[in-house]
Design an enzyme around this catalytic site. Sequence first.
Site, PDB file in Angstrom:
ATOM      1  N   SER A 180      12.664 -44.389  57.337  1.00  0.00           N
ATOM      2  CA  SER A 180      11.713 -43.365  56.907  1.00  0.00           C
ATOM      3  C   SER A 180      10.396 -43.362  57.664  1.00  0.00           C
ATOM      4  O   SER A 180       9.731 -42.329  57.743  1.00  0.00           O
ATOM      5  CB  SER A 180      11.430 -43.521  55.412  1.00  0.00           C
ATOM      6  OG  SER A 180      10.858 -44.793  55.130  1.00  0.00           O
ATOM      7  N   HIS A 208      16.925 -40.141  53.923  1.00  0.00           N
ATOM      8  CA  HIS A 208      16.418 -39.246  54.958  1.00  0.00           C
ATOM      9  C   HIS A 208      17.525 -38.741  55.887  1.00  0.00           C
ATOM     10  O   HIS A 208      17.235 -38.065  56.879  1.00  0.00           O
ATOM     11  CB  HIS A 208      15.317 -39.931  55.767  1.00  0.00           C
ATOM     12  CG  HIS A 208      14.035 -40.059  55.022  1.00  0.00           C
ATOM     13  ND1 HIS A 208      13.097 -39.053  54.948  1.00  0.00           N
ATOM     14  CD2 HIS A 208      13.546 -41.086  54.271  1.00  0.00           C
ATOM     15  CE1 HIS A 208      12.070 -39.440  54.204  1.00  0.00           C
ATOM     16  NE2 HIS A 208      12.317 -40.668  53.787  1.00  0.00           N
ATOM     17  N   LYS A 239      14.664 -34.682  48.626  1.00  0.00           N
ATOM     18  CA  LYS A 239      14.119 -34.338  49.939  1.00  0.00           C
ATOM     19  C   LYS A 239      14.781 -33.062  50.445  1.00  0.00           C
ATOM     20  O   LYS A 239      14.387 -31.967  50.054  1.00  0.00           O
ATOM     21  CB  LYS A 239      14.275 -35.532  50.882  1.00  0.00           C
ATOM     22  CG  LYS A 239      13.462 -36.745  50.409  1.00  0.00           C
ATOM     23  CD  LYS A 239      13.628 -37.943  51.305  1.00  0.00           C
ATOM     24  CE  LYS A 239      12.687 -39.076  50.925  1.00  0.00           C
ATOM     25  NZ  LYS A 239      12.870 -39.598  49.551  1.00  0.00           N
TER      26      LYS A 239
END
Length: 391
Positions: A180, A208, A239
């Site tokens: 990240s 991610h 996300k």
Amino acid sequence: MANFDHLSAELDQLRVDGRYRPLTVWDSGSDTWMVLNGRKVLQMSSNNYLGLTNHPDLKKAAIEAIETYGAGSGSVRTITGTLRIHDDLERELASFKGTEATLVFQSGFTTNQGILGSILGSDDVVISDELNHASIIDGIRLTKANRKIYAHKDLDQLEQRLKESGSFRTRLVVTDGVFSMDGDIAPLPQIVELAERYDAIVYVDDAHASGVLGRFGKGSTDHFNLHGRVHIQVGTLSKAIGAVGGYMAGSQLLKDYLIHKARSFLFSTSQPPSVAAMCLAAIRVLKNSPELTERLWSNTHYFREKLHKFGFDTGQSETPIIPIIVGNPAATMLFSDALLAEGIFAQGIVYPTVAMDKGRVRLIITASHTQEDLDFALDRLQHVGKQFSLI
């Protein structure tokens, strides 16, 4: 009399070091351009990779779920908190990930805590990349398992740790899929090969990578075509998916076990039905909109190439996470403030999140950024970068 003077002293030291940062309070919802203190600024720090937070299908799904199920679920999953919408989401996710089952948690953080804190005991060992996310580190702390760390993506050291661990009942190798803070990708094929050689379990946190890597954003396992060889996949719904939550993708056996043993699952009220419905809608959007991930990567390649031509140090970035390495924590925060004055929100990241001398402004490129947005950011970055002697 009890007091908190020591907390005040620590905060004062953060201010001296230039690392103190109050929360930023926004006057608009998450988007490419947002309103801060009455002024529109370009958002370059959001995890909203695909722009789904404002997708009409997600908004419609949330409204319909509220009308059908109400505002909340009313309980934990094991009592009355599993509604049909939660079950539908887990079935859709399992199909999307190509696994037997999935189990949804309240966040990616609680997913790692719940899994790692429940499946390992004193007879086991967990082997972790040194730059793994804080939620993995905290999850490991909850276990009684033996712990070994290997240097970031150092496969020789990973193999040495595996060789040292032959006497344990279970050997578990855990890694981020995409790291990240640096935006680099784990060498998952080689990790899997080593794990298979030493009879170890592979655990990948794709927070991610979800919505970013792989076909339709299926993650790093799909990106490397390792289906059936990664035992535990962790994904986020917070996300690229555009809502909030986390999930485990793996075997039905593991799901059944976690339902009975994972404390963060057992003792937290389930997602509001509107959130589950948004996540379900987002997965369906991903399956039908490959142009979103294509645009994300096109924007990413364009932006990173321009930064390199300017001379910025972007570290090991391979993904839409693109750090500009500054170094000194105080200078990092001043650089971030200078960008904000130019109309760009790019949050400074400093110690203890990264090493003391590795402060950086972390830029995140999204599918929602237009060519004009990217060029505006590049122009301002070049201007401010020269002021700070970064280029």
